[in-house]
Design an enzyme around this catalytic site. Structure first.
Site, PDB file in Angstrom:
ATOM      1  N   SER A 468       0.621  -0.913  -0.153  1.00 40.78           N
ATOM      2  CA  SER A 468      -0.469  -0.050  -0.170  1.00 40.78           C
ATOM      3  C   SER A 468       0.434   0.948   0.085  1.00 40.78           C
ATOM      4  O   SER A 468       1.787   1.577  -1.212  1.00 40.78           O
ATOM      5  CB  SER A 468      -1.150   0.067   1.536  1.00 40.78           C
ATOM      6  OG  SER A 468      -1.542   1.103   1.353  1.00 40.78           O
ATOM      7  N   ASP A 479       9.778   5.594 -10.562  1.00 40.44           N
ATOM      8  CA  ASP A 479       9.396   6.367 -11.852  1.00 40.44           C
ATOM      9  C   ASP A 479       9.617   7.340 -12.017  1.00 40.44           C
ATOM     10  O   ASP A 479      10.918   7.496 -12.502  1.00 40.44           O
ATOM     11  CB  ASP A 479       8.559   6.718 -11.494  1.00 40.44           C
ATOM     12  CG  ASP A 479       6.680   5.150 -11.544  1.00 40.44           C
ATOM     13  OD1 ASP A 479       8.196   4.190 -11.882  1.00 40.44           O
ATOM     14  OD2 ASP A 479       5.987   5.513 -11.555  1.00 40.44           O
ATOM     15  N   LYS A 493      -0.872  -4.304  -3.129  1.00 43.08           N
ATOM     16  CA  LYS A 493      -1.942  -3.614  -2.456  1.00 43.08           C
ATOM     17  C   LYS A 493      -1.820  -2.792  -3.410  1.00 43.08           C
ATOM     18  O   LYS A 493      -1.851  -1.862  -2.526  1.00 43.08           O
ATOM     19  CB  LYS A 493      -1.792  -3.645  -1.244  1.00 43.08           C
ATOM     20  CG  LYS A 493      -3.240  -3.103  -0.711  1.00 43.08           C
ATOM     21  CD  LYS A 493      -3.496  -2.950   0.393  1.00 43.08           C
ATOM     22  CE  LYS A 493      -4.396  -2.228   1.054  1.00 43.08           C
ATOM     23  NZ  LYS A 493      -4.216  -0.810   0.762  1.00 43.08           N
TER      24      LYS A 493
END
Length: 716
Positions: A468, A479, A493
Site C-alpha cells: 500500500s 518512476d 496492494k
C-alpha cells in the site's frame, strides 16, 4: 434478543439431525447475538452495496462467498469440523444474506458456537491422550499445513490427526531434554489454556469474525472493526494512547508486566518492575478494586486505560512473590503515552570500499502513521511519519552521512497522505500517485512543497510485506529515477481504504457499532501502471522465502484485477538506471564471497523444501538426526564465539512464548534484535557502490541526482 431468535438458535444447535452437540463441551456458555450487532451488520450492508469500489448486491451469490470466508475463519486448517458438520451447514450457504438483511444473526452464531464446541471436544481429547505413552519408533509423520486438504470424514479421522498433533508437541519437548512427567504437565497446562481462552470468547468476538467474513468477501482489504478493534486501529495510526505506559502479557492466568515504557507513569513511579503481576484494577483512589485474575488481557487493558490525568489503582503481586503473597496497592495517574516501537528510527551503517569508509544513514519505518484528529484540530505537534522522518534526515545530515536508505520492509501501509508527503522529502514538487474511484474519476495526489529535504544518494528497501503506502513511495522513487529500489517484489496492494464510523452514519449514540474500513479507490503510479497484484519490482532483487505470488495480493481469490490508466506529466529527477548494470555486477560478486549471505541462501532453500514437503517426522531417531544436523550447522557457522544466549536462541525448546520464564523470553527477544541483518547490510553496500561511482564521475552524478549542486552539497 427476541424469544423467536433464541428458539431458532437453539434449534440450529440442538435439534437432531442438525448440528447436535457432544456433552463434553456443555460447560461452554452459549453466545447470543446482541441487538446492536444486527444493527451494525445491516448498516454495513447498506454501505458496502452502495459505496464500495466494486459494489455488489447482498444476495445468495454473495451469501455463498460469505459462507466460504466464514468457515475459513472458523477452521482454516481443518482441525475442528468434520465433513458432516460442513454438510449440515449446507442450508446456511444461501441464508447469510438474509441473516444480515433481516437482522437475525442466529445462524452465523450457531455456526460459531458449534466451532467452539468442536474445539473443546478436540482439546479435551488431546488432554486424554497425555495419559498414554507415545511410540516414537513408528515411521509416521504429522501434516502441519492443512488448509488445502479435505475435511475429516469421521470422528476416527479427526482423532488420528489430533493424536499426531499431541505426539509432535510431546516429541519437541522430549528432544529439548524434558522428562515424561514434565512433558505431561506442560502440555496439559497448554491444552487447558486453549480451553480457557475458548471459554472466554464473547459475543462481540463472534460477531466481528462473522461480519469481517462479509467484508473480506468484497475484497481482501475491506474489514469490519468492532468497537475495541476500532480503538486499537486508531491507536496504531496516531501512535499514542492514554494509559500507564506498560506492555502487558497474559502468563498463567496473570496479567504480567513485560515492559515499562520509559517516561511513562508506571516507570516514573519506581514502584513497578518487569514480571510484576496485576491482580486487580480500580478507578480512582476511593473506588473498589476489581479482581482481574484469569481475565482476558484486552479486558484488563480496557480497565487500565482511561481519561488523561485520572487515577487508576493497581493491585500488584510482585514478580518474586508467591501466588499466596500479599498484593500491593499502587495508584498511578494516566498520561498520554507515545508508542515509540512503531515510530521511525535511524541508525548508521559504515561500509568499506578499499581505504574509503562511507556512512549510510538508515531510516526504518514500520508504518505510515498519522494522528488525524490532532492534525484536523490544528495541533502543531501532531504525530506524523513524515515529520519524524524529516527530523531524522536533519539529524543524519548533521552526522554527515553519504547516503540514505529507507527501510520499508514489512511496512503494510497506513495513511495515504503520509506516503505522498514523505515522498516529497526526496523529490521536487510534482505528482506522486493517482487515485481512481468507483465512478472512474481520477485524482492526482501531488507533492506541493518545492525543494528537497534530502537530495543526495537514496535507496528504498522493500520485501513482500511492503504494501500500500510503502508501494506508493517505492514506486514514485523508482518512476522519478530518484533512487534505487532494493529487495523482494512488494505485496501488490493497490487499493485505497477509508474508515466509516457506523455510529455517525446510523446516528446512534447509545451502543457502539464499530467501524467499517472499506475500499473506495485504486491507486496508480505516475507512469499509469498499478501496483495491484504486480507490486513493485526492485531494481536489484534479493532472494525470497516465498514462491512467485505466494503470500501476496495475487494469492487472494477475490483481489481486484491489475489495470492501467494514462500516465501523468512529471519530470524525472534522475536516471538511476544508468548505473544498474554495474551495481548488479558488484552485488553479485560481493554476495558470492559473503558467507552470511550464502548462509541465508542455504536457509531459504531449506525452508522452501520443508514447506513443499509439508510433513514432519514423528520418529524420534529421524527427528534427533535432523536436530543434530541443524545444531552442527549452527555451530559451524558460529564457531567458538557463540554465547550461551545465542545457542539457546537457535535451539527448539518446544515451548510457547508464554510458557518460558519471562526472563528467558526477553533474553531470546534481545538476541533476535542483535542478530545480523544481512539484507540491510548488503543494501547499504549497494548504495555505497553507487556513491563511489558518482564521486568518481561528476557528469554521471549530475544525471542521476536531482542537481549537480545538490550532489556537491550532500557529498562535501
Amino acid at each position: 434478543m427476541t424469544k423467536k431468535m433464541l428458539w431458532i438458535l437453539l434449534a440450529w444447535l440442538l435439534t437432531a439431525p442438525a448440528w447436535a452437540l457432544d456433552p463434553q463441551g456443555s460447560e461452554l456458555a452459549l453466545l447470543l447475538p446482541q441487538p446492536q450487532q444486527a444493527q451494525a451488520a445491516l448498516w454495513s450492508a447498506q454501505i458496502l452495496t452502495r459505496y464500495h469500489y466494486k459494489a455488489a448486491p447482498l444476495d445468495d451469490a454473495m451469501s455463498e462467498k460469505i459462507f466460504a470466508h466464514y468457515v475459513e475463519s472458523l477452521d482454516k486448517e481443518k482441525n475442528f469440523f468434520l465433513q458432516s458438520d460442513i454438510d449440515r451447514f449446507a442450508s446456511a450457504r444461501t441464508q447469510l444474506d438474509d441473516a444480515i438483511l433481516k437482522q437475525d444473526l442466529s445462524i452465523p452464531f450457531a455456526m460459531f458456537n458449534l466451532q467452539r464446541q468442536r474445539l473443546a471436544e478436540r482439546v479435551s481429547y488431546a488432554r486424554q491422550l497425555l495419559k498414554q505413552q507415545p511410540d516414537f519408533t513408528l515411521k509416521e509423520s504429522y501434516p502441519y499445513v492443512r488448509d488445502k486438504v479435505p475435511w475429516a470424514k469421521n470422528e476416527d479421522e479427526i482423532r488420528e490427526l489430533w493424536r499426531k498433533r499431541v505426539k509432535n508437541d510431546w516429541l519437541r519437548l522430549k528432544l529439548a531434554g524434558k522428562d515424561d512427567a514434565a512433558i505431561r504437565t506442560t502440555l496439559d497446562k497448554r491444552y487447558e489454556n486453549y480451553l480457557t481462552r475458548n471459554a472466554r470468547i464473547k459475543s462481540e468476538d463472534a460477531f466481528q469474525i462473522f461480519l469481517n467474513a462479509y467484508a473480506t468477501a468484497m475484497d481482501p482489504h475491506t474489514n469490519y472493526l468492532g468497537p475495541r478493534a476500532a480503538n486499537d486501529f486508531d491507536i496504531s495510526m496516531r501512535l499514542s494512547l492514554v494509559g500507564i505506559g506498560a506492555v502487558l502479557q497474559e502468563r498463567d492466568e496473570y496479567t504480567t508486566i513485560r515492559e515499562l515504557v520509559p517516561g511513562g507513569p508506571a516507570a516514573l513511579s519506581g514502584k513497578l518492575k518487569v514480571g510484576d503481576r496485576i491482580v486487580g484494577v480500580g478507578q480512582g483512589t476511593q473506588a473498589p478494586v476489581t479482581d482481574v485474575l484469569g481475565w482476558r488481557i484486552d479486558d484488563v487493558v480496557a480497565l487500565i486505560r482511561g481519561e488523561k490525568d485520572t487515577t487508576v489503582m493497581l493491585s500488584v503481586l510482585p514478580a518474586d512473590a508467591s501466588p499466596d503473597g500479599k498484593p500491593t496497592l499502587i495508584p498511578l495517574g494516566r498520561a498520554k503515552i507515545s508508542i515509540e516501537a512503531q515510530a521511525a528510527k535511524k541508525s548508521i551503517i559504515e561500509t568499506r570500499d578499499g581505504m574509503i569508509t562511507r556512512r549510510i544513514g538508515v531510516i526504518s519505518l514500520p508504518t505510515f502513521y498519522e494522528d488525524f484528529d490532532a492534525r484536523r484540530k490544528g495541533d502543531p505537534n501532531y504525530k506524523s511519519a513524515t515529520r519524524d522522518v524529516e527530523r531524522l534526515l536533519g539529524e543524519l545530515k548533521k552526522e554527515k552521512v553519504d547516503g540514505v536508505l529507507i527501510d520499508l520492509r514489512n511496512n503494510g501501509g497506513g495513511s495515504l497522505s503520509e506516503a505522498v508527503d514523505l515522498t516529497g522529502l526526496f523529490i521536487d514538487k510534482g505528482p506522486v500517485v493517482q487515485q481512481r474511484n468507483a465512478q472512474g474519476q481520477v485524482r492526482i495526489e501531488n507533492d506541493k512543497h518545492s525543494g528537497f529535504v534530502w537530495a543526495g544518494p537514496l535507496a528504498v528497501l522493500i520485501n513482500r510485506g511492503s504494501a500500500s503506502a510503502s508501494e506508493i513511495v517505492a514506486a514514485a522513487i523508482q518512476d522519478y529515477g530518484r533512487g534505487l529500489v532494493i529487495g523482494e517484489k512488494s505485496y501488490g496492494k493497490g487499493t485505497v481504504q477509508t474508515v466509516i464510523h457506523l455510529n455517525e452514519v446510523a446516528k446512534e449514540e447509545k451502543s457502539p457499532l464499530g467501524e467499517l474500513k472499506m475500499t473506495i479507490a485504486q491507486f496508480f503510479r505516475v507512469n499509469g501502471g498499478s501496483t495491484q497484484l504486480r507490486g513493485v519490482s526492485p531494481d536489484i532483487v534479493f532472494p525470497s522465502t516465498s514462491e512467485a505470488d505466494e503470500f501476496r495480493e495475487a494469492s487472494s481469490e477475490n483481489a481486484l484485477p491489475w489495470t492501467q490508466i494514462k500516465a501523468v506529466d512529471f519530470a524525472p529527477s534522475g536516471r538511476v538506471t544508468t548505473v544498474l548494470p554495474v551495481l548488479r555486477s558488484r552485488h553479485d560478486a560481493r554476495v558470492a564471497k559473503d558467507k552470511d549471505f550464502q548462509y541465508l541462501l542455504e536457509d531459504i532453500a531449506e525452508f522452501k523444501a520443508l514447506r513443499k514437503k509439508n510433513q514432519i517426522s514423528l520418529n524420534e531417531t529421524e527427528r534427533r538426526a535432523d536436530r543434530d544436523k541443524q545444531e552442527a550447522k549452527q555451530k559451524s557457522r558460529a564457531g567458538k564465539n557463540e554465547s550461551t544466549a545465542q545457542k539457546a536462541a537457535h535451539q527448539d525448546d518446544g515451548l510457547l512464548a508464554n510458557e518460558r520464564a519471562l526472563s528467558a523470553d526477553l533474553a531470546e527477544e534481545q538476541e533476535q534484535k542483535k542478530a545480523k541483518d544481512v539484507l540491510l547490510t548488503e543494501s547499504a553496500h549497494i548504495l555505497s557502490d553507487e556513491i563511489g561511482l558518482l564521486k568518481a564521475d561528476p557528469r554521471l552524478a549530475a544525471q542521476i541526482l536531482p542537481a549537480a549542486s545538490a550532489l556537491e552539497t550532500q557529498m562535501r
